[in-house]
Design a protein around this motif. Structure first.
Motif, PDB file in Angstrom:
ATOM      1  N   ARG A 133       0.913  -1.219   0.224  1.00  0.00           N
ATOM      2  CA  ARG A 133      -0.201  -0.044   0.142  1.00  0.00           C
ATOM      3  C   ARG A 133       1.061   1.334  -0.001  1.00  0.00           C
ATOM      4  NH1 ARG A 133      -2.382  -2.030   5.690  1.00  0.00           N
ATOM      5  NH2 ARG A 133      -0.312  -2.402   5.697  1.00  0.00           N
ATOM      6  N   ILE A 134       0.740   2.058  -1.156  1.00  0.00           N
ATOM      7  CA  ILE A 134       1.664   3.265  -1.199  1.00  0.00           C
ATOM      8  C   ILE A 134       0.774   4.374  -1.253  1.00  0.00           C
ATOM      9  CG2 ILE A 134       3.518   4.291  -2.701  1.00  0.00           C
ATOM     10  CD1 ILE A 134       3.998   1.503  -1.791  1.00  0.00           C
ATOM     11  N   ASP A 137       2.839   8.919 -10.473  1.00  0.00           N
ATOM     12  CA  ASP A 137       2.915   8.187  -9.716  1.00  0.00           C
ATOM     13  C   ASP A 137       2.182   6.936  -9.429  1.00  0.00           C
ATOM     14  OD1 ASP A 137       4.976   9.836  -8.330  1.00  0.00           O
ATOM     15  OD2 ASP A 137       3.201  11.195  -7.668  1.00  0.00           O
ATOM     16  N   VAL A 196       3.311   3.044  -9.530  1.00  0.00           N
ATOM     17  CA  VAL A 196       2.799   2.080  -8.180  1.00  0.00           C
ATOM     18  C   VAL A 196       2.083   1.026  -8.917  1.00  0.00           C
ATOM     19  CG1 VAL A 196       1.550   1.803  -6.372  1.00  0.00           C
ATOM     20  CG2 VAL A 196       2.696   3.926  -6.666  1.00  0.00           C
ATOM     21  N   THR A 197       1.185   1.307  -9.911  1.00  0.00           N
ATOM     22  CA  THR A 197       0.257   0.134 -10.214  1.00  0.00           C
ATOM     23  C   THR A 197       1.070  -0.715 -11.219  1.00  0.00           C
ATOM     24  OG1 THR A 197      -1.603   1.509 -10.455  1.00  0.00           O
ATOM     25  CG2 THR A 197      -1.466  -0.420 -11.791  1.00  0.00           C
ATOM     26  N   GLY A 252       1.906  -2.295  -6.728  1.00  0.00           N
ATOM     27  CA  GLY A 252       1.375  -1.658  -5.459  1.00  0.00           C
ATOM     28  C   GLY A 252       0.129  -1.173  -5.661  1.00  0.00           C
ATOM     29  N   ALA A 288      -2.105   2.060  -5.110  1.00  0.00           N
ATOM     30  CA  ALA A 288      -1.641   3.645  -5.270  1.00  0.00           C
ATOM     31  C   ALA A 288      -2.905   4.193  -4.263  1.00  0.00           C
ATOM     32  CB  ALA A 288      -1.598   4.122  -6.402  1.00  0.00           C
ATOM     33  N   SER A 322       8.535   7.185  -6.784  1.00  0.00           N
ATOM     34  CA  SER A 322       7.597   6.497  -6.515  1.00  0.00           C
ATOM     35  C   SER A 322       7.645   4.991  -6.748  1.00  0.00           C
ATOM     36  CB  SER A 322       6.181   6.686  -7.499  1.00  0.00           C
ATOM     37  OG  SER A 322       5.680   7.797  -7.092  1.00  0.00           O
ATOM     38  N   THR A 342       7.571   1.998  -3.755  1.00  0.00           N
ATOM     39  CA  THR A 342       6.724   0.892  -4.013  1.00  0.00           C
ATOM     40  C   THR A 342       7.783  -0.310  -3.869  1.00  0.00           C
ATOM     41  OG1 THR A 342       5.328   2.004  -5.834  1.00  0.00           O
ATOM     42  CG2 THR A 342       5.633  -0.367  -5.635  1.00  0.00           C
TER      43      THR A 342
END
Length: 252
Positions: A7-8, A25, A29-30, A34, A36, A204, A208
């Motif tokens: 979880r970011i 970002d 992350v995705t 992660g 986002a 980011s 992550t």
């Protein structure tokens, strides 16, 4: 059942053209597996040619976004980008003061297009944020504004000195950690005008990977590879500093 994604929480400004800020970002992350979440500090009107307007949010509302995420979903790592003003920076630092997870701070001062995104009062609060951060990621002009390698080393906290803004065909990124030997990456520069959002993307990506449990050096190394591949796969949008090709990257 597959493992839950890290979880970011990203605390940064919005880029209306999608190349940098919160939009870059979330993509990063995705793509790295992660989950986002965001606390938006400011809304900008911008594209590949520059920033034409900035509206900052109320510090209390930035804090409310952070609280909403932390009190329900929880967080495994935090990335901090554009903050907007000193009051927002102070609220963010206060909310993160005792947070027991990695924090990556990208001390955004100037956009790739040259627009100023942090005034002197905001930069003054950066000292507090750098104390809290697991890693600070200044580029060449940001490192100079923060006092250079001497001042950064004296603060006693890890930082990644990014060399993308330096001249020459080779690029050097240097990871500096107190009491440890520096880790240096030297690679050929990717010659392209499509560099919008590189700093956001790198920070980011590091956050992550740290949130997923990777050691700092490994997280930086993999994040750098992600950025380089995104640079090489830029879609070619815009007439200025275009966005990266996040969607074309195949994570390790």
């Amino acid at each position: 059942m597959s493992a839950r994604p890290p979880r970011i929480l990203v605390i940064a400004g919005s880029d209306s053209s999608g190349g940098a800020g919160i939009q870059a970002d979330i993509k990063t992350v995705t793509m790295l597996g992660g989950y986002a979440m965001t606390a938006i500090t400011a809304v900008t009107a911008q594209n590949t040619r520059g920033v034409t307007g900035v509206e900052t949010l109320a510090p209390s509302f930035v804090a409310a976004q952070i609280d909403a995420c932390l009190t329900d979903i929880g967080v495994d790592a935090v990335k901090i980008g554009m903050l907007g003003n000193a009051d927002i920076a102070e609220v963010v630092a206060d909310r993160l003061e005792d947070l027991p997870c990695p924090i990556v701070f990208d001390p955004v001062m100037i956009a790739t297009s040259g627009a100023v995104l942090a005034d002197e009062a905001t930069i003054d609060v950066f000292e507090w944020l750098m104390e809290l951060a697991t890693l600070t990621t200044p580029n060449v002009p940001e490192l100079a504004a923060l006092g250079g390698h001497g001042a950064m080393a004296a603060r006693g906290a890890p930082y990644l000195a990014k060399g993308g803004d330096a001249d020459g065909p080779m690029l050097e990124d240097r990871l500096v950690r107190p009491g440890q030997e520096d880790v240096v990456w030297n690679e050929a520069r990717i010659v392209t005008r499509h560099t919008h959002g590189t700093g956001c993307t790198l920070a980011s990506a590091i956050a992550t990977l740290l949130g997923a449990g990777q050691p700092l050096e490994d997280a930086v190394a993999q994040a750098r590879r992600f950025v380089r591949e995104a640079l090489q796969n830029a879609p070619g949008f815009g007439s200025g500093s275009g966005p990266l090709g996040h969607q074309a990257v195949r994570p390790d």
